[in-house]
Design an enzyme around this catalytic site. Sequence first.
Site, PDB file in Angstrom:
ATOM      1  N   ASP A   1      22.119  59.611  14.687  1.00  0.00           N
ATOM      2  CA  ASP A   1      22.832  60.269  13.605  1.00  0.00           C
ATOM      3  C   ASP A   1      23.344  61.635  14.021  1.00  0.00           C
ATOM      4  O   ASP A   1      24.436  62.031  13.628  1.00  0.00           O
ATOM      5  CB  ASP A   1      21.927  60.409  12.376  1.00  0.00           C
ATOM      6  CG  ASP A   1      21.928  59.128  11.580  1.00  0.00           C
ATOM      7  OD1 ASP A   1      23.021  58.598  11.332  1.00  0.00           O
ATOM      8  OD2 ASP A   1      20.843  58.641  11.229  1.00  0.00           O
TER       9      ASP A   1
ATOM     10  N   GLU B   1      18.803  65.368  12.392  1.00  0.00           N
ATOM     11  CA  GLU B   1      19.950  64.465  12.446  1.00  0.00           C
ATOM     12  C   GLU B   1      21.219  65.143  11.948  1.00  0.00           C
ATOM     13  O   GLU B   1      22.321  64.745  12.295  1.00  0.00           O
ATOM     14  CB  GLU B   1      19.702  63.232  11.559  1.00  0.00           C
ATOM     15  CG  GLU B   1      18.577  62.345  12.045  1.00  0.00           C
ATOM     16  CD  GLU B   1      18.107  61.407  10.980  1.00  0.00           C
ATOM     17  OE1 GLU B   1      18.141  60.200  11.194  1.00  0.00           O
ATOM     18  OE2 GLU B   1      17.673  61.884   9.900  1.00  0.00           O
TER      19      GLU B   1
ATOM     20  N   CYS C   1      13.748  60.488  19.214  1.00  0.00           N
ATOM     21  CA  CYS C   1      13.443  59.099  18.851  1.00  0.00           C
ATOM     22  C   CYS C   1      14.707  58.278  18.615  1.00  0.00           C
ATOM     23  O   CYS C   1      14.644  57.117  18.256  1.00  0.00           O
ATOM     24  CB  CYS C   1      12.531  59.032  17.638  1.00  0.00           C
ATOM     25  SG  CYS C   1      13.286  59.715  16.158  1.00  0.00           S
TER      26      CYS C   1
ATOM     27  N   HIS D   1      21.662  49.326  12.803  1.00  0.00           N
ATOM     28  CA  HIS D   1      20.342  48.710  12.618  1.00  0.00           C
ATOM     29  C   HIS D   1      20.268  47.359  13.295  1.00  0.00           C
ATOM     30  O   HIS D   1      19.230  46.954  13.801  1.00  0.00           O
ATOM     31  CB  HIS D   1      20.012  48.604  11.121  1.00  0.00           C
ATOM     32  CG  HIS D   1      20.930  47.702  10.391  1.00  0.00           C
ATOM     33  ND1 HIS D   1      21.969  48.159   9.622  1.00  0.00           N
ATOM     34  CD2 HIS D   1      21.003  46.354  10.360  1.00  0.00           C
ATOM     35  CE1 HIS D   1      22.634  47.128   9.137  1.00  0.00           C
ATOM     36  NE2 HIS D   1      22.071  46.027   9.571  1.00  0.00           N
TER      37      HIS D   1
END
Length: 578
Positions: free
Chosen positions: A455, A431, A502, A189
């Site tokens: 992921d 994912e 994405c 992140h």
Amino acid sequence: MELTGKAVSQGIVLGKVLRYTPFVPQLNTAPLSPDDVPGALSAYETALARTRDELDTLEARVAKDDPDKAKIMAAHRDILEDPAMDEEIRQLISEELISPDAAAAQVYDTYAAVLEKSRNAMMRERASDLKDVKGRFLRCWAGVPERSLSSLPGPSIIVADDLYPSDTVSLDRENVLGIVTQVGGATSHTAIIARSYEIPAVLGVPGAMDALRDGQEIVLDAVEGKLLTDPTPAEVSAYTSKADRFAQQRAETRQFLDAEPTTRDGSRLEVRLNVAAAADAELAGAGYADGCGLFRTEFLYLNGDHLPNEEEQYQAYTKVLKAFDDKPVILRTMDIGGDKQLPLLELEKESNPFLGIRGLRLSLARMELFRTQLRAALRASVHGRLQIMFPMVGGLEDIRKAKAVLAQEGAALEEMGIPWDRDIQVGVMIEVPSIALIADLVVDEVDFASVGTNDLTQYLCAADRMNQAVKSYYQEYHPAVFRALGYLAKAFSAAGKSVSVCGELGGDPLAIPVLAGLGIHKLSMGLASIPGAKRVIRNLDMAEAKALAAQVQTMKTDEEIRACLTDFSQRHETDRRN
Ligand code: PEP
Ligand code: MG
């Protein structure tokens, strides 16, 4: 001295180090002797006074610009001065001989636990306020000044072990020149936020905290993934020229921000924007994108001292929908867990958080949070073209459960006469390998899917995306990733539905030609990646892209694929210049 790591957000800067360590309280568990009690009570009062002063100062500082925050500070002072809690803490000190810090922690925790069980959402939110005040008190007790990345003393390069999403979302962007962390990779992140704010960042630099001093001058080369301490004048001048060249290249690429993402032979791809913080600077990118391909709503929860209530979420979602006008916005329901931990929720500690209660699993386990989010999203849907997407889905059961909850919330709004958009499309993130492998079944349950390659790669390769020790196993270009993408593209196109990417791969200039060749024509990425992606697309020929994708599908290793994609990119760079 030179340290190395992974350049996750490009740029080159020279600046002074600011080491950042969030405060972690160490409670004093040894019992007091009766003689210590008067001293302990007076130390308790001193810490109380210090906490009160801090809240007063903060309230005065934010009162003008942020009256809501000022109100929260006032409410926190009321909690601190609550006579019942104060009385209980004093009793624990004098009668049970518990040290003041441990006594305060015990009383705050007991009250918070009661509030958390309340059926009333307002009361439950008070629990997080209590935890916040507890944290402040314990820090003041330890005599540690408040450290926050939201207001820095001056321009600095932040060096930390890791940064929490709440640290990164509220960064003082004026003064953060760069970021260095000991852990974390390109898809953490911290990397995502650094890129979206265009802050140069090198992550995964083991030993950085010990090796660097506060105020030390360093060159951060977040192109090559290096940092150089105490540079000589000659090194400074070499890096300054390199930084100038980099800035020039970036300016050149930036000209493509506004371009149409159409290939040389006329195929119009879609370039969408990933939104994390929903900050104005980020939303300013809406005009250059074909919609929002991923709105990471968890940052609303991670940034701040309380869980966002329905109204706050409604406002935030409305703001994003309005920024995109009539273009689609894919709102991903909260993806908390994994590397996005939320102290406010006090989740059970898991030994494998990436394989634990994460994303939709957490939403289904904390139904009230999920329902609140869905209600806010449905209410906001009248302000634009909302689509809803669920993260961390492993099987059809969870998709069905989530859709049923969504339908119930829609029906409840209907009963109350609150309008919402009945045409909302519902999708899932791909994912987890188990869901990728049953794509042919998933297509019957959803309107669309978007591949979270960050992921998907981690789970396919069984390599934690945050763990430096296995970074060579986390292979973005592993043949399994491209096989999975090829299979997904086929299954969704056979059903006449769309699949996008994405994850970070979607904005990767090397990977874009393969994705296009595989039939993935919707790509979503952070604002900083849009110009580079459009530049690649405009230089692409679909027949060549298909041939490249077919070739990649026959390759055996990450290394082989990387070399092939680099070669393809270099040949096209040369073509463009000729
Ligand atoms: C992904 O996993 O690729 C993704 C887009 O989700 P996040 O990076 O937020 O986990
Ligand atoms: Mg993900």
